[in-house]
Design a protein around this motif. Structure first.
Motif, mmCIF file in Angstrom:
data_model
loop_
_atom_site.group_PDB
_atom_site.id
_atom_site.type_symbol
_atom_site.label_atom_id
_atom_site.label_comp_id
_atom_site.label_asym_id
_atom_site.label_seq_id
_atom_site.Cartn_x
_atom_site.Cartn_y
_atom_site.Cartn_z
ATOM 1 N N GLN A 197 0.930 -1.084 0.082
ATOM 2 C CA GLN A 197 -0.035 0.110 -0.060
ATOM 3 C C GLN A 197 0.876 1.283 0.080
ATOM 4 O O GLN A 197 0.579 2.552 -0.347
ATOM 5 C CB GLN A 197 -0.695 0.055 1.127
ATOM 6 N N THR A 198 2.112 0.935 0.412
ATOM 7 C CA THR A 198 3.043 2.256 0.538
ATOM 8 C C THR A 198 3.745 2.870 -0.942
ATOM 9 O O THR A 198 4.189 3.805 -0.757
ATOM 10 C CB THR A 198 3.927 2.136 1.714
ATOM 11 N N ARG A 199 3.647 1.829 -1.717
ATOM 12 C CA ARG A 199 4.135 2.167 -2.865
ATOM 13 C C ARG A 199 3.084 2.326 -3.954
ATOM 14 O O ARG A 199 2.148 1.811 -3.916
ATOM 15 C CB ARG A 199 5.353 1.258 -3.418
ATOM 16 N N GLU A 200 3.576 3.069 -4.995
ATOM 17 C CA GLU A 200 2.577 3.442 -6.044
ATOM 18 C C GLU A 200 2.297 2.457 -7.014
ATOM 19 O O GLU A 200 3.279 1.639 -7.383
ATOM 20 C CB GLU A 200 3.159 4.766 -6.953
ATOM 21 N N ILE A 201 0.974 2.035 -7.159
ATOM 22 C CA ILE A 201 0.376 0.844 -8.136
ATOM 23 C C ILE A 201 0.131 1.596 -9.364
ATOM 24 O O ILE A 201 -0.399 2.678 -9.607
ATOM 25 C CB ILE A 201 -0.821 0.323 -7.614
ATOM 26 N N VAL A 202 0.585 1.147 -10.375
ATOM 27 C CA VAL A 202 0.416 1.817 -11.694
ATOM 28 C C VAL A 202 -1.090 1.266 -12.179
ATOM 29 O O VAL A 202 -1.497 -0.058 -12.315
ATOM 30 C CB VAL A 202 1.299 1.034 -12.841
ATOM 31 N N GLU A 203 -1.785 1.927 -12.485
ATOM 32 C CA GLU A 203 -3.307 1.689 -12.721
ATOM 33 C C GLU A 203 -3.325 1.691 -14.387
ATOM 34 O O GLU A 203 -3.029 2.979 -15.099
ATOM 35 C CB GLU A 203 -4.355 2.554 -12.303
ATOM 36 N N CYS A 243 0.458 -4.255 -12.846
ATOM 37 C CA CYS A 243 -0.558 -2.976 -12.566
ATOM 38 C C CYS A 243 -1.752 -3.459 -12.108
ATOM 39 O O CYS A 243 -1.800 -4.678 -11.659
ATOM 40 C CB CYS A 243 -0.769 -2.334 -14.136
ATOM 41 N N ASP A 301 -10.137 2.761 -2.096
ATOM 42 C CA ASP A 301 -8.610 3.273 -2.106
ATOM 43 C C ASP A 301 -7.766 2.114 -1.918
ATOM 44 O O ASP A 301 -6.510 2.373 -2.016
ATOM 45 C CB ASP A 301 -8.507 4.162 -1.075
#
Length: 307
Positions: A32-38, A208, A228
């Motif tokens: 959850q702390t790192r950015e997830i590519v959507e 992703c 979220d």
């Protein structure tokens, strides 16, 4: 039984550890702390008339029947041609070897077209379908690196810079490894074919998040997902080239049967991308192209991850 809190027996759909366990808190929760590519793929229209072309109907199957009859004679022709070229049936001069090489190349090209027709027939009738749940999954970095290395020699012949960008860690997709090879090889082969000398071709894997719910009542991994909370549930594979590009009006049409972009010098049948699309869709994935004339092309496909 208490209704407050969560039972330690409840399994996390991401890491498959109990939600109250140390493994879940220190491992999965860090995601959850790192950015997830959507990824938001374009709306895909399949099986409809596009750019004046239509999916092939029942009249296609007599062609497939003839293709079956061609298989054996082609194998015999290739076998005898190979014997002759290697002087197993007597000596040859240089000109005779050149002619036999041309015969062999043309026969191999015809054989490839025949095999594509037969494969398309299987995909049309559903014989090549696979249920994603029944597949153990292919490890993408390993398989795509192998495919990338296979095409590296062809890239060097044209002085094309060939790059491979693997995903961090291990990612697995619910696709048969041989079909994955067929799909990605087709994209790389096309990229190399239409990229000029000193150009570049890049193969990249990106884990992703892909929102695949068709209705509000459907939930990811059969569990309600908070608005979220996004997880890496898919993989995007991009094959990018610096070729002449494809006009927007053909971005959908090229994935239909027997469609080729006007002005291309390819001697193909227009089946490669159609077969790739059907294979990807049979596994619940999507494939599309982003391209502008004079600015190259990027072919992308989305496939579900398996854990």
């Amino acid at each position: 039984m208490s209704t407050q809190g969560q039972s330690p027996e409840v399994e996390c759909p991401v890491c498959h550890s109990p939600v109250c366990s140390l493994q879940h808190n220190t491992g999965c929760m860090t995601e959850q702390t790192r950015e997830i590519v959507e990824v938001h793929p374009p709306e895909i229209v399949s099986g409809v008339q596009v750019a004046g072309k239509e999916e092939v109907g029942a009249d296609f199957f007599p062609v497939v029947s003839a293709a079956h009859e061609f298989k054996t004679p082609l194998v015999v022709m290739l076998g005898y041609t190979d014997l002759l070229r290697n002087c197993h049936l007597g000596p040859l001069n240089d000109r005779q070897k050149e002619v036999l090489t041309e015969i062999q190349e043309s026969t191999e090209r015809l054989q490839k077209h025949i095999l594509n027709l037969l494969l398309l027939s299987e995909l049309k009738t559903g014989k090549a379908n696979h249920e994603a749940a029944d597949l153990e999954g292919a490890e993408l970095n390993e398989h795509l690196e192998e495919i990338y290395k296979y095409w590296s020699a062809a890239a060097r012949e044209k002085s094309i810079t060939n790059r491979f960008k693997p995903a961090p860690g291990q990612v697995r997709v619910a696709v048969d490894s041989l079909e994955l090879q067929h799909i990605v090889s087709n994209l790389i082969e096309n990229a190399l074919k239409f990229t000029p000398r000193n150009g570049s071709v890049t193969v990249q894997i990106t884990p992703c998040f892909w929102e695949r719910r068709k209705a509000q009542s459907e939930f990811l991994f059969n569990m309600e997902r908070k608005s979220d909370r996004k997880i890496e549930n898919a993989v995007r594979i991009d094959v990018t080239d610096t070729g002449k590009g494809i006009a927007p009006e053909y971005h959908r049409a090229i994935f239909l049967d027997f469609v080729q972009v006007p002005g291309t010098s390819s001697r193909g049948t227009g089946l490669g991308l159609a077969i790739a699309r059907r294979m990807v869709e049979a596994h619940g994935g999507l494939i599309w192209v982003e391209s502008e004339l004079g600015k190259g092309s990027k072919f992308s496909l989305l496939l579900a991850q398996v854990r």
